[in-house]
Motif scaffolding. Sequence first.
Motif, PDB file in Angstrom:
ATOM      1  N   PHE A 194      51.838  41.369  28.492  1.00 29.95           N
ATOM      2  CA  PHE A 194      53.191  41.242  28.341  1.00 29.95           C
ATOM      3  C   PHE A 194      53.821  40.704  29.838  1.00 29.95           C
ATOM      4  O   PHE A 194      54.709  40.209  29.770  1.00 29.95           O
ATOM      5  N   VAL A 237      54.963  41.472  21.635  1.00 27.92           N
ATOM      6  CA  VAL A 237      56.223  40.706  22.271  1.00 27.92           C
ATOM      7  C   VAL A 237      55.569  39.374  22.576  1.00 27.92           C
ATOM      8  O   VAL A 237      55.987  38.158  22.572  1.00 27.92           O
ATOM      9  N   LEU A 261      49.447  28.116  36.023  1.00 31.23           N
ATOM     10  CA  LEU A 261      49.954  26.880  35.422  1.00 31.23           C
ATOM     11  C   LEU A 261      49.736  25.705  36.502  1.00 31.23           C
ATOM     12  O   LEU A 261      49.036  24.773  36.209  1.00 31.23           O
ATOM     13  N   LEU A 266      58.501  36.496  23.073  1.00 33.82           N
ATOM     14  CA  LEU A 266      59.814  36.924  23.787  1.00 33.82           C
ATOM     15  C   LEU A 266      59.435  37.153  25.532  1.00 33.82           C
ATOM     16  O   LEU A 266      58.173  37.510  25.740  1.00 33.82           O
ATOM     17  N   PRO A 267      60.372  36.882  26.196  1.00 32.56           N
ATOM     18  CA  PRO A 267      60.136  37.109  27.514  1.00 32.56           C
ATOM     19  C   PRO A 267      59.830  38.687  27.859  1.00 32.56           C
ATOM     20  O   PRO A 267      60.507  39.420  27.183  1.00 32.56           O
ATOM     21  N   PRO A 268      59.279  39.085  29.156  1.00 38.34           N
ATOM     22  CA  PRO A 268      58.615  38.173  29.891  1.00 38.34           C
ATOM     23  C   PRO A 268      57.278  37.780  29.569  1.00 38.34           C
ATOM     24  O   PRO A 268      56.389  37.625  30.618  1.00 38.34           O
ATOM     25  N   VAL A 276      66.517  25.482  26.059  1.00 40.89           N
ATOM     26  CA  VAL A 276      65.222  24.306  26.345  1.00 40.89           C
ATOM     27  C   VAL A 276      65.756  23.183  26.359  1.00 40.89           C
ATOM     28  O   VAL A 276      65.822  22.307  27.157  1.00 40.89           O
ATOM     29  N   ILE A 319      55.022  37.171  19.614  1.00 46.41           N
ATOM     30  CA  ILE A 319      56.117  36.586  19.191  1.00 46.41           C
ATOM     31  C   ILE A 319      56.616  35.767  20.217  1.00 46.41           C
ATOM     32  O   ILE A 319      57.502  34.592  19.898  1.00 46.41           O
ATOM     33  N   ILE A 342      57.940  24.095  23.302  1.00 44.19           N
ATOM     34  CA  ILE A 342      59.272  23.751  22.953  1.00 44.19           C
ATOM     35  C   ILE A 342      59.853  22.667  23.912  1.00 44.19           C
ATOM     36  O   ILE A 342      60.591  21.728  23.253  1.00 44.19           O
ATOM     37  N   ASP A 343      59.587  22.853  25.155  1.00 42.26           N
ATOM     38  CA  ASP A 343      60.260  21.959  26.122  1.00 42.26           C
ATOM     39  C   ASP A 343      59.501  20.515  25.832  1.00 42.26           C
ATOM     40  O   ASP A 343      60.115  19.664  25.719  1.00 42.26           O
ATOM     41  N   LEU A 351      53.296  30.896  37.425  1.00 42.59           N
ATOM     42  CA  LEU A 351      53.545  30.041  38.054  1.00 42.59           C
ATOM     43  C   LEU A 351      52.123  29.368  38.701  1.00 42.59           C
ATOM     44  O   LEU A 351      51.713  28.060  38.500  1.00 42.59           O
ATOM     45  N   LEU A 366      59.418  30.801  38.558  1.00 40.55           N
ATOM     46  CA  LEU A 366      58.843  31.405  37.296  1.00 40.55           C
ATOM     47  C   LEU A 366      57.960  30.336  36.533  1.00 40.55           C
ATOM     48  O   LEU A 366      56.762  30.929  36.423  1.00 40.55           O
ATOM     49  N   TYR A 422      57.621  28.579  25.601  1.00 45.30           N
ATOM     50  CA  TYR A 422      58.828  27.659  26.217  1.00 45.30           C
ATOM     51  C   TYR A 422      58.286  26.358  26.583  1.00 45.30           C
ATOM     52  O   TYR A 422      59.039  25.402  26.291  1.00 45.30           O
ATOM     53  N   PHE A 471      55.669  33.789  25.889  1.00 41.02           N
ATOM     54  CA  PHE A 471      56.889  33.285  25.988  1.00 41.02           C
ATOM     55  C   PHE A 471      56.729  31.990  26.812  1.00 41.02           C
ATOM     56  O   PHE A 471      57.449  31.020  26.369  1.00 41.02           O
ATOM     57  N   VAL A 472      56.150  32.103  27.851  1.00 46.38           N
ATOM     58  CA  VAL A 472      55.809  30.763  28.651  1.00 46.38           C
ATOM     59  C   VAL A 472      55.314  29.964  28.211  1.00 46.38           C
ATOM     60  O   VAL A 472      55.476  28.599  28.078  1.00 46.38           O
TER      61      VAL A 472
END
Lengths: 573, 575
Positions: A542, A380, A552, A385-387, B181, A383, A398-399, A549, B67, A395, A391-392
Amino acid sequence: MNHAPVLVVLLPLLAALTSLLLPYRLAPWLFSGCLAGVGGLLIPLYQRLIATGVFRYRIGGWGWPLGIDFYLDGTGFIMLAMTWALLAGIGWYSLAYFRGRPAAAHFWPLLLLVWAALDNLFLTADVFNMYVTLELLGLLSVALIALAGTSDAFSAALRYLLAALGGSMCYLLGVAMIYSASGTLDWVFLRTVLTEGPRAAMALALVTAGLMLKSAIFPLHFWLPRAHANAPAPVSALLSSLMVKASFYIALRMWLWIFPGVLHTHVAGPLLGLLGAGAILYGSLLALRQDRLKLLIAYSTVAQLGYLFVFFALSMHPEDVTPALQAVVFFALSHAFAKAALFMGAGVVQRTLGHDSLDRLAGCAQRLPQIVFSFGVAGVSLIGLPPSGGFVGKYLLIDTAIRERQWFWAGVLAVGGLLAGAYVFKILARAMADGLSPTFAPHLASITAPSHVLPDGAPKAAGDTFPAPATVATGPTAPTEGPTTSFTPPTTSAPDPGISRHPTPAPPAAAISAAMTAVPAEAAPPDRGLVWSTWTLAMTAFLLGLLALHPLQMIAIGAPETGPRLPGSEILK
Amino acid sequence: MNWYKWLPVLMIASSAGPAIAIFFLAEESHGWRTLWNMLGAVLKIVLMGVLFYEVHLGREIAFHVPLMPGLTFKLHADSLSLLFAGLSTVLWFLTTIYAIGYLEHSPHRSRFFGFFSLCVSTTIGIAMAGNLITLLIFYEFLSLTTWPLVVHRGNPTSIAAGNRYLVYTLGGGALLLLGVVWLQTLVGEIDFVARGGLSALEAGTHNDLRLIFTMLVLGFGVKAALVPLHGWLPGAMVAPAPVSALLHAVAVVKAGAFGIVRVVYDIFGIEFCERLGVLEPLAGLAALTILFGSWRALTQDDLKRRLAYSTVSQVSYIVLGAAVFGPKATIGGIVHLVHQGLMKITLFFCAGNFAEELGLHRVSELDGVGRRMPWTMAAFTVGALGMIGVPPVAGFVSKWYLGWGALEAGMPWVIAVLALSSLLNAGYFLPILYAGWFAERTSPWPATHGAPFPGTSIHFPPDSPANMGGPSATETCANPPAKLPREPLMPPTRGKHRASHEAGAPTAIVFGSEGSPSVPGGLSPASTSTAAWEISPLLLAPPLVTAGLSLLAGIFAGSSFSPLYWARFIMMGEY
């Protein structure tokens, strides 16, 4: 604790040397001591970083430009912490994996040396010192791969050696050019000293080429799948999670901290990104085509490394550098956990089933539920996917891509996730396919009380759960209740007596062939340490997204203020 | 610190906690598993009650955790989330009872109930999500937790269905992620607020917003089974009956529909959607789905597949309600979220009971079943009539409001769609009712329990389809026979044949050989079954309760406890 930075390197180094002198049984103890020690040293480093921001440490008090300095910022610290956490997991796994095996005598000192080299790499401010650690890591990896002792492993190790030597040679040439152009090797100062020109451009090209070879970026990935797939499981985990990140880390320093102020890197950035995109697509497609579990995972590493290089195309605007850096470092972090867990899980599968062929994984979900679960949750993260941590990372990437209106990259990232989904669920679907014997499924609870699932316990358990089939079934039955005979894979095509446990009048050929592919029931359940260390790393990957947070925010400490130099933007001196 | 802000978290934890506990239980600890399941289900109902009460008191219930930089994980309880969460909670309770009875002796129960409970947690998370990113997280997570349930049987058919499911949901998820997004880069974090928060954006972004709307709707549309994204749903019917009942009739498809409702009302705002001109295409898509689903349902002989296509059609009523601009249509769409859930779960429970008790999987086999299982058939009748829209069952109320809303909005063609769809609904449900109540049974039941409850062992008459490998069943299910007979793996004490039946595998529990003391299922089951219940009470009670609720929701639609009242309350906030 003023000397914590150097102690973080010295402790594993000394332990490695000591372990060569002591009986090898003591090596795991030394390793555990190191874990405690380095873990304790990371705390003051962390506190200092939070309190005062980035800082330098002068080894021996010499200081720049005479001595070699250590330099710690948020990215470096995350890398150090990642190394520590992964080595803890891999060490726990290796304890069980190498127990009673002669390879253990070599493994532990090598592992400790790898640790020292990695810590040094993530701390040093000197690009030549980076070369030394890089070379050291390459040689250690060769030795570690060869620990498998198979001829495949030897040839893979040799291939790796040649690639690694070529890579480091390129890198060394680049460093030499940097030095001749600037007269210093400290990457923190290089940015201000180095001047624009063909020499700088050449140096960057050489350094990058060398590092790409070492981090197996498409199309220079040729050595990676075989090396990672043929090494012993803990070594595969180490190589795929940490080693490839080492050379990527140097590339990051070069491209973000040194050269942006010097060269118009915005031309070359998208080029690296394109290679990354190629890696994502090519690696994923090849991963899909593999029929061995470990090879699939190795090709997945090729693909995932692509994401790291897509970053170079996305960090083009000054205001996007910090978010993109956060994204890519966090991505590297979560990939490390997920990939280590996958390789460790593959090791358990190989140990338990005696093979890692994807086509014969049927019944795995019953026999090794925690391992299949670990594949799932680590997958996961791959791939995205959250969480999960993946995923982060994805994300944020992509952002950045969408904020820069770079639709192509957003599309590549999304498609990459889908392809990762395809190969991850390829493993899971094979493993979820029904084997023959749910009775022998060591469930989570049973693992903690292994007596229920050991081969000698199995007949008992079966007898308890099922009334003897012969008393109910009216089909032709040969009352063979002993599962040890029932589920032995038949070596011939003659109906195995075990098949007649099923009240099917005549066992169809399909049943026999399925019995042959099913998990042999007599194999002992895997060691608890192997299972739970895998599970822990997978769950970390996972759940990492939920704890994103703070890491990062850490990464942002000491992030470069400006992005790559764009035409017309003023040069920060 | 307000304690009640933890209520949404507790709602999720009340099924996630038992799920984790159940994963660690051994296969044999039946009692503990039941205890955990029921504990979670009851606790969730209690929490739901408290939550309704707190919201009734007018408390703001929201839970935030940062988050990522600039992103918050937010759970809240507004009236819409309570509607969906309440539905899931009540139906989970009933389905858990049903599943305990249904899966009594099939393998991998710990895995099943663990993921089942996780799915419900995820659904509650979707209901309670307070912003778009939280909704996305739970929505994607739902794909992951339902996959193990779809492939639960582990045979090639279910693996293939699982792969198909993944292709659709991961693809939809990727599209959704890009849309989310993109939207966040335009406006920052997106909380769900009544009437939406995007209308202030300048006109230059409107084209972007239209595209984003499309991406979001298609992303959610995968789970809501909008045509042409519905392909996964009929295949996913290989899952065990409780999964079909709760997840594929209620939780998963509703998650998609709920997402679309959120997008239309609480992100864009219905008035802003109207200004963007995105509602008409959505209404067209919903209408197409309604008609297409009903049309396909007509030709299905496999009962569960017929119900699946009916789901495809019925869920789009909710989308249609969201896409028609006007308060009445809004009420109709939102209330259908509940009504469809109650009626469809009833139908799936009943279909499970027919398969479980008598081995009936096909519509053409149902002749005379009403006399053999009158209670189940009665519940089925209520559900079916409700789906057609016959008063006083709840479905009538939804259709009434939808039609009214369409007139109000000046879209008379919607009425035609509704009428045609009702006609088609009648076309595929009435034959079942006729066969069940009035047709004469001429052939033996495909499979029946010797002693239905508590049974001892089952015997198939030598000539029953099951005994012959069930070619008819396998063909009509479009499921190739599994390679392995699975039944020997299950204790034959109260052997169940449903595992293989649902998967279309040949049944092979106990083959009644010549002269074996098998009880002929056939035409005289009364001798063994009338003494006890027609089926285990664990399996009978849930459909009766949901059928009763669908009736009550229709009869007392005007009262202040009805879903309609609540839907009207939600509507007030949106216009």
